[in-house]
Scaffold this motif. Sequence first.
Motif, PDB file in Angstrom:
ATOM      1  N   PHE A 101     -23.014 -21.813 -77.592  1.00  0.00           N
ATOM      2  CA  PHE A 101     -23.734 -23.178 -78.337  1.00  0.00           C
ATOM      3  C   PHE A 101     -23.094 -23.736 -78.158  1.00  0.00           C
ATOM      4  N   GLU A 102     -22.191 -23.106 -79.876  1.00  0.00           N
ATOM      5  CA  GLU A 102     -21.156 -24.454 -80.144  1.00  0.00           C
ATOM      6  C   GLU A 102     -20.461 -24.487 -79.900  1.00  0.00           C
ATOM      7  N   PHE A 103     -19.911 -24.199 -78.177  1.00  0.00           N
ATOM      8  CA  PHE A 103     -18.851 -24.594 -77.181  1.00  0.00           C
ATOM      9  C   PHE A 103     -19.121 -26.325 -77.207  1.00  0.00           C
ATOM     10  N   VAL A 104     -21.173 -26.010 -76.806  1.00  0.00           N
ATOM     11  CA  VAL A 104     -21.620 -27.314 -75.989  1.00  0.00           C
ATOM     12  C   VAL A 104     -21.014 -28.729 -76.512  1.00  0.00           C
ATOM     13  N   GLY A 105     -21.267 -28.533 -77.892  1.00  0.00           N
ATOM     14  CA  GLY A 105     -21.348 -29.841 -78.902  1.00  0.00           C
ATOM     15  C   GLY A 105     -19.912 -29.693 -79.695  1.00  0.00           C
ATOM     16  N   ILE A 106     -18.975 -28.436 -78.941  1.00  0.00           N
ATOM     17  CA  ILE A 106     -17.748 -29.159 -80.048  1.00  0.00           C
ATOM     18  C   ILE A 106     -17.114 -29.476 -78.563  1.00  0.00           C
ATOM     19  N   LEU A 107     -17.325 -29.654 -77.998  1.00  0.00           N
ATOM     20  CA  LEU A 107     -16.618 -30.076 -76.254  1.00  0.00           C
ATOM     21  C   LEU A 107     -17.644 -31.526 -75.349  1.00  0.00           C
ATOM     22  N   SER A 108     -18.641 -31.771 -76.221  1.00  0.00           N
ATOM     23  CA  SER A 108     -19.465 -32.279 -75.822  1.00  0.00           C
ATOM     24  C   SER A 108     -18.883 -34.257 -75.795  1.00  0.00           C
ATOM     25  N   PRO A 109     -18.305 -34.288 -77.097  1.00  0.00           N
ATOM     26  CA  PRO A 109     -17.199 -35.401 -77.295  1.00  0.00           C
ATOM     27  C   PRO A 109     -16.359 -36.196 -75.991  1.00  0.00           C
ATOM     28  N   ASP A 135      -9.481 -27.395 -78.584  1.00  0.00           N
ATOM     29  CA  ASP A 135     -10.624 -26.541 -78.199  1.00  0.00           C
ATOM     30  C   ASP A 135     -10.629 -26.001 -76.756  1.00  0.00           C
ATOM     31  N   VAL A 136     -10.371 -26.442 -75.501  1.00  0.00           N
ATOM     32  CA  VAL A 136     -10.496 -25.799 -74.454  1.00  0.00           C
ATOM     33  C   VAL A 136      -9.213 -24.546 -74.863  1.00  0.00           C
ATOM     34  N   ILE A 137      -8.990 -24.374 -75.748  1.00  0.00           N
ATOM     35  CA  ILE A 137      -8.010 -23.206 -75.448  1.00  0.00           C
ATOM     36  C   ILE A 137      -9.204 -22.144 -76.748  1.00  0.00           C
ATOM     37  N   LEU A 138      -9.661 -22.895 -77.457  1.00  0.00           N
ATOM     38  CA  LEU A 138     -10.596 -21.489 -78.058  1.00  0.00           C
ATOM     39  C   LEU A 138     -11.587 -21.296 -77.098  1.00  0.00           C
ATOM     40  N   VAL A 139     -11.906 -21.990 -75.847  1.00  0.00           N
ATOM     41  CA  VAL A 139     -12.809 -21.350 -75.248  1.00  0.00           C
ATOM     42  C   VAL A 139     -12.487 -20.188 -74.073  1.00  0.00           C
TER      43      VAL A 139
END
Length: 229
Positions: A101-109, A135-139
């Motif tokens: 869920f967090e990554f949806v928000g993180i990458l949405s910009p 943050d792609v690395i974190l994904v």
Amino acid sequence: MRAVADRLLHVENVIHHALVRHSVVALRIVVGAVFLGFGLVKFFPGVSAAENLAKTTADLLTFGLIPGGVSIVIIAALECFIGICLLAGRGMRLAIWLLAFEFVGILSPLFLLPGRLFAGPHGAPTLEGQYVLKDVILVGAAMVIAAATFRGGRLVRDDLPPATPVRGARPLRAEQKLRIVLEGMDDDARVAELCAQHGISEAEFHHWRERSVLGATRALAANPDPVSV
């Protein structure tokens, strides 16, 4: 030189076994520390470099229903909770779903604010753009952690034990492979000893055994025994 090469291969084997055993745990702890750290700084106005971007993104995603000051606190609390779960290795199922869920928000910009993230010279990413892209690395890290967490998943190596001396690659002839297979054909307890003795993995041995049985079966089917008269 052969002895040095064999020794280096042995050291590599030991290190690789250690990585298989501990790397996912290390990755979980590192990602947990990153999320906890990023979450904590968001509780202090003006400290996080991503504060304004996070507020703007949250405003777009919620259609302005949640004030920026409230959204940044929610994000901070979410990131801290995820970080604590990852560090402790507890509540992992919930933590993984919250990460998704967090990554949806993180990458949405990348989709909501591309003009802001890529406003550098010749369309190069700005500092905020680089912040989001990393943050792609974190994904990818989260995907590995999830794979090693859900339903008993784990990283394994079907190979030689860590203390087994590993020799350099010396191609074995077909006759040698067959002799090894025959020695361990009816004695599974001897397979590990044979593999260690000849510097091969148990996976290789079982592959050779399957091919040997298949080849023998085909040969016998193609050349049946003569009929006695």
